[in-house]
Scaffold this motif. Structure first.
Motif, PDB file in Angstrom:
ATOM      1  N   VAL A   1      45.466  42.967  46.099  1.00  0.00           N
ATOM      2  CA  VAL A   1      44.462  42.684  45.074  1.00  0.00           C
ATOM      3  C   VAL A   1      45.211  42.351  43.785  1.00  0.00           C
ATOM      4  CG1 VAL A   1      42.532  43.616  43.746  1.00  0.00           C
ATOM      5  CG2 VAL A   1      42.796  44.227  46.157  1.00  0.00           C
ATOM      6  N   ASP A   2      44.887  41.171  43.191  1.00  0.00           N
ATOM      7  CA  ASP A   2      45.592  40.753  41.973  1.00  0.00           C
ATOM      8  C   ASP A   2      44.973  41.398  40.737  1.00  0.00           C
ATOM      9  OD1 ASP A   2      43.269  39.375  41.444  1.00  0.00           O
ATOM     10  OD2 ASP A   2      44.141  37.381  41.638  1.00  0.00           O
ATOM     11  N   THR A   3      45.473  41.043  39.577  1.00  0.00           N
ATOM     12  CA  THR A   3      45.019  41.654  38.319  1.00  0.00           C
ATOM     13  C   THR A   3      43.575  41.295  37.992  1.00  0.00           C
ATOM     14  OG1 THR A   3      45.979  39.778  37.132  1.00  0.00           O
ATOM     15  CG2 THR A   3      47.323  41.771  37.310  1.00  0.00           C
ATOM     16  N   HIS A   4      43.039  40.215  38.579  1.00  0.00           N
ATOM     17  CA  HIS A   4      41.640  39.820  38.353  1.00  0.00           C
ATOM     18  C   HIS A   4      40.710  40.399  39.422  1.00  0.00           C
ATOM     19  CE1 HIS A   4      43.056  37.165  35.229  1.00  0.00           C
ATOM     20  NE2 HIS A   4      43.873  36.557  36.091  1.00  0.00           N
ATOM     21  N   ASN A   5      41.215  41.371  40.176  1.00  0.00           N
ATOM     22  CA  ASN A   5      40.456  42.064  41.222  1.00  0.00           C
ATOM     23  C   ASN A   5      40.050  41.137  42.369  1.00  0.00           C
ATOM     24  OD1 ASN A   5      39.872  44.631  41.924  1.00  0.00           O
ATOM     25  ND2 ASN A   5      37.869  44.712  40.939  1.00  0.00           N
ATOM     26  N   ARG A   6      40.878  40.114  42.640  1.00  0.00           N
ATOM     27  CA  ARG A   6      40.636  39.210  43.767  1.00  0.00           C
ATOM     28  C   ARG A   6      41.646  39.515  44.866  1.00  0.00           C
ATOM     29  NH1 ARG A   6      40.899  33.814  40.217  1.00  0.00           N
ATOM     30  NH2 ARG A   6      42.916  34.782  39.973  1.00  0.00           N
ATOM     31  N   GLN A   7      41.194  39.367  46.095  1.00  0.00           N
ATOM     32  CA  GLN A   7      42.110  39.596  47.218  1.00  0.00           C
ATOM     33  C   GLN A   7      42.925  38.327  47.458  1.00  0.00           C
ATOM     34  OE1 GLN A   7      40.326  40.567  50.967  1.00  0.00           O
ATOM     35  NE2 GLN A   7      42.243  41.405  51.782  1.00  0.00           N
ATOM     36  N   VAL A   8      44.225  38.508  47.582  1.00  0.00           N
ATOM     37  CA  VAL A   8      45.154  37.397  47.804  1.00  0.00           C
ATOM     38  C   VAL A   8      45.829  37.602  49.149  1.00  0.00           C
ATOM     39  CG1 VAL A   8      47.170  36.162  46.918  1.00  0.00           C
ATOM     40  CG2 VAL A   8      45.574  37.227  45.325  1.00  0.00           C
ATOM     41  N   ILE A   9      45.907  36.516  49.937  1.00  0.00           N
ATOM     42  CA  ILE A   9      46.611  36.564  51.230  1.00  0.00           C
ATOM     43  C   ILE A   9      47.735  35.532  51.184  1.00  0.00           C
ATOM     44  CG2 ILE A   9      46.416  36.171  53.712  1.00  0.00           C
ATOM     45  CD1 ILE A   9      43.491  37.008  53.509  1.00  0.00           C
ATOM     46  N   ALA A  10      48.934  35.963  51.528  1.00  0.00           N
ATOM     47  CA  ALA A  10      50.095  35.072  51.530  1.00  0.00           C
ATOM     48  C   ALA A  10      51.149  35.654  52.450  1.00  0.00           C
ATOM     49  CB  ALA A  10      50.646  34.903  50.122  1.00  0.00           C
ATOM     50  N   ASP A  11      52.123  34.816  52.797  1.00  0.00           N
ATOM     51  CA  ASP A  11      53.258  35.287  53.608  1.00  0.00           C
ATOM     52  C   ASP A  11      54.288  35.928  52.689  1.00  0.00           C
ATOM     53  OD1 ASP A  11      52.102  34.341  55.882  1.00  0.00           O
ATOM     54  OD2 ASP A  11      53.270  32.489  55.965  1.00  0.00           O
ATOM     55  N   ALA A  12      54.737  37.103  53.089  1.00  0.00           N
ATOM     56  CA  ALA A  12      55.734  37.823  52.302  1.00  0.00           C
ATOM     57  C   ALA A  12      56.775  38.402  53.248  1.00  0.00           C
ATOM     58  CB  ALA A  12      55.080  38.937  51.494  1.00  0.00           C
TER      59      ALA A  12
ATOM     60  N   PRO B   1      54.861  35.682  46.353  1.00  0.00           N
ATOM     61  CA  PRO B   1      55.692  36.754  46.910  1.00  0.00           C
ATOM     62  C   PRO B   1      57.108  36.260  47.185  1.00  0.00           C
ATOM     63  CG  PRO B   1      54.088  35.990  48.533  1.00  0.00           C
ATOM     64  CD  PRO B   1      53.807  35.251  47.261  1.00  0.00           C
ATOM     65  N   GLY B   2      58.059  37.034  46.750  1.00  0.00           N
ATOM     66  CA  GLY B   2      59.459  36.671  46.968  1.00  0.00           C
ATOM     67  C   GLY B   2      60.169  37.750  47.737  1.00  0.00           C
ATOM     68  N   GLY B   3      61.473  37.789  47.625  1.00  0.00           N
ATOM     69  CA  GLY B   3      62.253  38.785  48.336  1.00  0.00           C
ATOM     70  C   GLY B   3      62.264  40.100  47.581  1.00  0.00           C
ATOM     71  N   THR B   4      63.198  40.238  46.678  1.00  0.00           N
ATOM     72  CA  THR B   4      63.313  41.463  45.889  1.00  0.00           C
ATOM     73  C   THR B   4      63.426  41.102  44.418  1.00  0.00           C
ATOM     74  OG1 THR B   4      65.709  41.431  46.126  1.00  0.00           O
ATOM     75  CG2 THR B   4      64.483  42.728  47.733  1.00  0.00           C
TER      76      THR B   4
ATOM     77  N   ALA C   1      50.906  45.868  49.148  1.00  0.00           N
ATOM     78  CA  ALA C   1      50.221  44.905  50.013  1.00  0.00           C
ATOM     79  C   ALA C   1      50.060  45.493  51.412  1.00  0.00           C
ATOM     80  CB  ALA C   1      51.005  43.606  50.083  1.00  0.00           C
ATOM     81  N   ARG C   2      49.013  45.048  52.108  1.00  0.00           N
ATOM     82  CA  ARG C   2      48.749  45.507  53.471  1.00  0.00           C
ATOM     83  C   ARG C   2      49.155  44.415  54.445  1.00  0.00           C
ATOM     84  NH1 ARG C   2      44.190  45.350  56.718  1.00  0.00           N
ATOM     85  NH2 ARG C   2      43.015  44.383  55.031  1.00  0.00           N
ATOM     86  N   VAL C   3      49.944  44.777  55.440  1.00  0.00           N
ATOM     87  CA  VAL C   3      50.413  43.825  56.447  1.00  0.00           C
ATOM     88  C   VAL C   3      49.239  43.473  57.354  1.00  0.00           C
ATOM     89  CG1 VAL C   3      52.045  43.443  58.332  1.00  0.00           C
ATOM     90  CG2 VAL C   3      52.740  44.779  56.345  1.00  0.00           C
ATOM     91  N   LEU C   4      48.984  42.180  57.554  1.00  0.00           N
ATOM     92  CA  LEU C   4      47.834  41.721  58.340  1.00  0.00           C
ATOM     93  C   LEU C   4      48.162  41.491  59.814  1.00  0.00           C
ATOM     94  CD1 LEU C   4      46.303  39.182  55.801  1.00  0.00           C
ATOM     95  CD2 LEU C   4      45.673  41.570  56.179  1.00  0.00           C
ATOM     96  N   ARG C   5      49.436  41.269  60.132  1.00  0.00           N
ATOM     97  CA  ARG C   5      49.817  40.997  61.513  1.00  0.00           C
ATOM     98  C   ARG C   5      51.144  41.696  61.798  1.00  0.00           C
ATOM     99  NH1 ARG C   5      49.933  35.012  62.210  1.00  0.00           N
ATOM    100  NH2 ARG C   5      52.024  35.166  61.407  1.00  0.00           N
TER     101      ARG C   5
END
Length: 198
Positions: free
Chosen positions: A98-109, A131-134, A71-75
């Motif tokens: 990018v998820d398995t359906h080739n869609r971009q997903v944005i969430a806090d991780a 997104p979780g911890g480990t 994942a790419r950090v946005l901030r």
């Protein structure tokens, strides 16, 4: 250890059905209550095993169901300012992947403090894609299963001991009442047989 063995043998002798005519009804009821508690505690061991097994299987499923993504950090994540901040080394920050359906997903991780925007980080996604911890590891799975089984046995043992203590207390009250009646009867007979003492 010898004292424990002696105590156990004393309990076995006290509660075994030996046909002793001096045993009162309350003694027999207490022996039955002790046997019922032992049998229920034995059954609780099976319940504890089932609890531990279920927790272990859930842990294995959690280990296998998730996945790691890049994942790419946005901030920018905050930089620690004090020594207290360094205790908390991770902070939830917006990332995208990018998820398995080739869609971009944005969430806090969770990312490490001080991580710059644009940095690529590995993020663990659970079975539902959150997104979780480990990734849950085997040691944690085993520890949870053992804690669940131990907790089940402890709770069952505590409840059974409490119930047995209440039964024994009730029986002791009845015994004391019977002893009082018997002593009064003996004292009355003694007094009636020896009128000079009255």
């Amino acid at each position: 250890m010898r004292d424990v063995g002696r105590w156990v043998m004393c309990r076995v002798r006290l509660y075994r059905p030996d046909g002793n005519p001096l045993r009162r009804r309350t003694d027999r009821v207490e022996a039955l209550a002790a046997l019922a508690c032992v049998l229920m505690f034995t059954a609780s061991l099976a319940l504890a095993f089932l609890t531990g097994n279920a927790l272990y299987r859930d842990g294995l499923a959690a280990e296998r169901s998730g996945q790691w993504v890049a994942a790419r950090v946005l901030r920018d994540a905050p930089v620690p300012r004090t020594s207290i901040d360094t205790v908390r080394t991770e902070l939830r920050t917006p990332v995208s992947w990018v998820d398995t359906h080739n869609r971009q997903v944005i969430a806090d991780a969770p990312v490490f403090l001080g991580t710059k925007a644009g940095t690529t980080v590995r993020v663990w996604l659970d079975a539902k894609g959150r997104p979780g911890g480990t990734q849950p590891d085997r040691a944690m799975t085993v520890a949870r299963a053992l804690a669940g089984a131990t907790g089940a046995v402890t709770v069952a043992g505590g409840l059974l001991l409490g119930c047995f203590a209440l039964v024994r207390r009730s029986l002791d009250r009845r015994r004391y009442a019977e002893w009082d009646v018997a002593w009064l009867a003996v004292a009355g007979k003694t007094r009636g047989a020896n009128p000079e003492t009255s």
